[in-house]
Write a protein that holds these residues in place. Structure first.
Motif, mmCIF file in Angstrom:
data_model
loop_
_atom_site.group_PDB
_atom_site.id
_atom_site.type_symbol
_atom_site.label_atom_id
_atom_site.label_comp_id
_atom_site.label_asym_id
_atom_site.label_seq_id
_atom_site.Cartn_x
_atom_site.Cartn_y
_atom_site.Cartn_z
ATOM 1 N N LEU A 182 2.518 1.689 -3.422
ATOM 2 C CA LEU A 182 1.522 2.157 -4.385
ATOM 3 C C LEU A 182 1.263 3.653 -4.214
ATOM 4 O O LEU A 182 1.295 4.427 -5.181
ATOM 5 N N ASP A 202 0.843 -1.214 0.000
ATOM 6 C CA ASP A 202 0.000 0.000 0.000
ATOM 7 C C ASP A 202 0.871 1.254 0.000
ATOM 8 O O ASP A 202 0.603 2.221 -0.718
ATOM 9 N N LYS A 226 -0.046 -3.392 -11.341
ATOM 10 C CA LYS A 226 -1.429 -3.505 -11.829
ATOM 11 C C LYS A 226 -2.334 -2.542 -11.061
ATOM 12 O O LYS A 226 -3.148 -1.815 -11.656
ATOM 13 N N ARG A 227 -2.170 -2.507 -9.735
ATOM 14 C CA ARG A 227 -3.008 -1.606 -8.924
ATOM 15 C C ARG A 227 -2.708 -0.139 -9.251
ATOM 16 O O ARG A 227 -3.618 0.699 -9.296
#
Ligand code: OOG
Ligand code: MG
Length: 265
Positions: free
Chosen positions: A14, A11, A47-48
């Motif tokens: 990202l 997280d 991807k996220r």
């Protein structure tokens, strides 16, 4: 590391990479604080990250890109293995449209061959011959990479998580049917401001761009994904990437595929 700690780190990675891209600033290598980041997790972060950009920009994933498929690029970036990333529809530059350098961090341009597939490809075990049969057409292309990492300093997993430095891309509308081409022997001339900066041939891409496509199909199969017919694939830089600044004009010419220029403002 426990899986909860890894999820928190994913997280964090990202949001770090998303903020850097949105705010146009550089960040430190993830490996400095997360040396255990593995390839599978890095592709999951990629991807996220791409889906977050796609949602923000109300756009779509428009294709796939290969990276580090030439010896020139592998040496330049000190990473010895190919990688793949995703193309974002809103990041396409139309032919003739100028590129505003101020919208980017520290961009570099790369000459590439783009292909469109004509058959589904599902790994594992896809051979170069099968991949070659699945190439419908090829075009002259250029990628503008813009690593979110300080000074383009990254590890293999860092650059995967950062969607392989993808920023903008431009693909000539002139598509040549692949059956008329031997992609390996196409000569490539890359120029900046009227001077030749490098030359190459299609075979710079893993010996044959078809090898690049086969590698992609087999790597994506590791993540449970395949390449549908009609997919646009940028096959990777044929030469070193070069820095670009306002006022520069970069130009790629590829035998039989024509020429593509980009004006930086
Ligand atoms: C990684 C992306 C490389 C290519 O075509 O080789 C790439 C980088 O060099 O920042 O897109
Ligand atoms: Mg590239």
């Amino acid at each position: 590391m426990t899986s909860v700690a890894a999820a928190n780190k994913a997280d964090w990675a990202l949001s770090t990479l998303k903020a850097a891209a949105d705010g146009r600033f550089e960040v430190e290598s993830l490996a400095d604080t997360w040396p255990e980041l593995d390839e599978r997790t890095a592709y999951a972060i990629q991807k996220r990250l791409v889906l977050a950009h796609v949602k923000d920009e109300a756009t779509h994933i428009s294709g796939i890109k290969l990276g580090l498929t030439s010896v020139a690029k592998q040496k330049q970036m000190s990473v010895g293995e190919p990688i793949y990333g995703l193309l974002i529809g809103s990041r396409m530059i139309d032919e003739g449209e100028p590129l505003a350098i101020s919208s980017l961090i520290h961009p570099k341009a790369e000459p590439e061959i783009a292909i469109v597939t004509s058959r589904d490809l599902q790994g594992p075990g896809v051979t170069a011959d099968q991949a070659r049969e699945a190439i419908g057409s090829a075009s002259c292309a250029m990628e503008i990479i813009d690593s979110r990492y300080k000074n383009f300093r990254f590890t293999f997993t860092d650059v995967i998580a950062d969607n392989t430095s993808a920023s903008r891309h431009t693909i000539s509308a002139f598509r040549v049917p692949a059956k008329e081409l031997d992609l390996r022997t196409l000569g490539v001339v890359f120029e900046k401001n009227g001077e030749v900066v490098s030359t190459a041939a299609g075979a710079a891409i893993l010996g044959d761009p078809a090898e690049g496509l086969a590698w992609l199909a087999n790597k994506m199969a590791e993540h449970g994904e395949s390449i549908p017919a009609g997919t646009v694939v940028m096959t990777g830089a044929l030469t070193d990437a070069i820095s670009i600044a306002p006022g520069d004009i970069v130009r790629v010419s590829i035998a039989q595929l024509g020429t593509l220029s980009l004006r930086c403002v």
